[in-house]
Design a protein around this motif. Structure first.
Motif, mmCIF file in Angstrom:
data_model
loop_
_atom_site.group_PDB
_atom_site.id
_atom_site.type_symbol
_atom_site.label_atom_id
_atom_site.label_comp_id
_atom_site.label_asym_id
_atom_site.label_seq_id
_atom_site.Cartn_x
_atom_site.Cartn_y
_atom_site.Cartn_z
ATOM 1 N N GLY A 266 -2.117 -22.837 -28.744
ATOM 2 C CA GLY A 266 -0.665 -22.656 -28.756
ATOM 3 C C GLY A 266 0.008 -23.867 -29.358
ATOM 4 N N GLY A 267 1.179 -24.149 -28.871
ATOM 5 C CA GLY A 267 1.901 -25.290 -29.397
ATOM 6 C C GLY A 267 3.229 -25.470 -28.725
ATOM 7 N N LYS A 268 4.016 -26.319 -29.330
ATOM 8 C CA LYS A 268 5.338 -26.638 -28.806
ATOM 9 C C LYS A 268 6.319 -26.741 -29.967
ATOM 10 C CE LYS A 268 7.881 -30.152 -26.302
ATOM 11 N NZ LYS A 268 8.006 -30.375 -24.906
ATOM 12 N N LEU A 269 7.456 -26.093 -29.808
ATOM 13 C CA LEU A 269 8.540 -26.181 -30.778
ATOM 14 C C LEU A 269 9.430 -27.337 -30.353
ATOM 15 C CD1 LEU A 269 10.102 -24.946 -33.191
ATOM 16 C CD2 LEU A 269 11.294 -23.522 -31.527
ATOM 17 N N ILE A 270 9.683 -28.255 -31.267
ATOM 18 C CA ILE A 270 10.552 -29.384 -30.984
ATOM 19 C C ILE A 270 11.816 -29.166 -31.797
ATOM 20 C CG2 ILE A 270 10.730 -31.904 -30.951
ATOM 21 C CD1 ILE A 270 7.546 -31.763 -31.105
ATOM 22 N N GLY A 271 12.737 -28.420 -31.206
ATOM 23 C CA GLY A 271 13.918 -27.947 -31.915
ATOM 24 C C GLY A 271 14.799 -29.026 -32.491
ATOM 25 N N ASP A 272 15.042 -30.114 -31.743
ATOM 26 C CA ASP A 272 15.940 -31.141 -32.248
ATOM 27 C C ASP A 272 15.369 -31.869 -33.465
ATOM 28 O OD1 ASP A 272 14.031 -32.274 -30.492
ATOM 29 O OD2 ASP A 272 15.316 -33.999 -30.073
ATOM 30 N N LEU A 273 14.045 -31.892 -33.601
ATOM 31 C CA LEU A 273 13.404 -32.498 -34.774
ATOM 32 C C LEU A 273 13.015 -31.462 -35.823
ATOM 33 C CD1 LEU A 273 11.048 -35.112 -33.054
ATOM 34 C CD2 LEU A 273 13.314 -35.492 -34.051
ATOM 35 N N LYS A 274 13.185 -30.201 -35.484
ATOM 36 C CA LYS A 274 12.804 -29.088 -36.369
ATOM 37 C C LYS A 274 11.335 -29.175 -36.767
ATOM 38 C CE LYS A 274 17.459 -28.308 -37.813
ATOM 39 N NZ LYS A 274 18.474 -28.375 -38.780
ATOM 40 N N LEU A 275 10.501 -29.416 -35.750
ATOM 41 C CA LEU A 275 9.055 -29.503 -35.932
ATOM 42 C C LEU A 275 8.367 -28.565 -34.953
ATOM 43 C CD1 LEU A 275 8.526 -33.386 -36.052
ATOM 44 C CD2 LEU A 275 8.591 -31.814 -37.978
ATOM 45 N N VAL A 276 7.138 -28.204 -35.287
ATOM 46 C CA VAL A 276 6.286 -27.445 -34.389
ATOM 47 C C VAL A 276 4.946 -28.181 -34.351
ATOM 48 C CG1 VAL A 276 5.513 -25.817 -36.177
ATOM 49 C CG2 VAL A 276 5.419 -25.155 -33.792
ATOM 50 N N VAL A 277 4.444 -28.409 -33.121
ATOM 51 C CA VAL A 277 3.166 -29.095 -32.930
ATOM 52 C C VAL A 277 2.189 -28.084 -32.359
ATOM 53 C CG1 VAL A 277 1.985 -31.006 -31.771
ATOM 54 C CG2 VAL A 277 4.357 -31.269 -32.499
ATOM 55 N N THR A 278 0.965 -28.063 -32.883
ATOM 56 C CA THR A 278 -0.048 -27.111 -32.425
ATOM 57 C C THR A 278 -1.317 -27.849 -31.996
ATOM 58 O OG1 THR A 278 -1.064 -26.798 -34.605
ATOM 59 C CG2 THR A 278 0.813 -25.372 -34.059
#
Length: 158
Positions: free
Chosen positions: A77-89
């Motif tokens: 899975g992963g995590k959406l980091i909305g304030d940085l507009k990134l997604v980490v998997t």
């Protein structure tokens, strides 16, 4: 001049009618757009360009910043980091990847990764969590990769 089709008090300068207020109106000769129409189109183009596809927007350097904790990014899975507009998997145990969260189709923000797939809810594009490559369109380009490394319990932009 009365009878020439211009409003009372207007004079001709080139191909544009100038009113006493100094404002221009009308089209140039042969249906060519006047200055106001050209400026309006140019302004719309700048506004649309600002919307873009997302990856080209300037932002402060993230190098060296912790963007997520390893415990917050599940395997597969992963995590959406909305304030940085990134997604980490974390496509496999101990392997972390990061990508721009802007879908390469129309710039919508992708969803939190699940089952090793990063999905865009706007138009149905799907991307591989290990490479950012498109698995399903309409997107044809991969998500922009962001180099990361693990330092302690943090995922840091390399």
């Amino acid at each position: 001049m009365p009878g020439d089709g211009r409003p009372e008090g207007a004079t001709a300068r080139g191909d544009v009618t100038v009113r006493e207020s100094g404002r221009e109106s009308g089209r140039g000769s042969g249906g060519v757009p006047g200055r106001r129409e050209v400026l309006g189109v140019a302004a719309c183009g700048v506004a649309l360009a600002a919307c873009g596809t997302g990856g080209a927007q300037a932002r402060p350097s993230l190098k060296g910043q912790v963007i997520a904790k390893t415990a917050d990014v599940p395997v597969g899975g992963g995590k959406l980091i909305g304030d940085l507009k990134l997604v980490v998997t974390q496509p496999q145990q101990g392997v972390y990847k990061a990508f721009s969260a802007a879908c390469t189709h129309k710039g919508c923000t992708v969803s939190t990764p699940k089952d090793n797939i990063i999905r865009c809810a706007c138009h149905g594009s799907e991307f591989a969590a290990d490479s950012g490559a498109p698995n399903k369109g309409p997107a044809t380009a991969p998500l922009t990769a962001i180099a990361v490394k693990v330092e302690g319990d943090g995922i840091v932009v390399a």
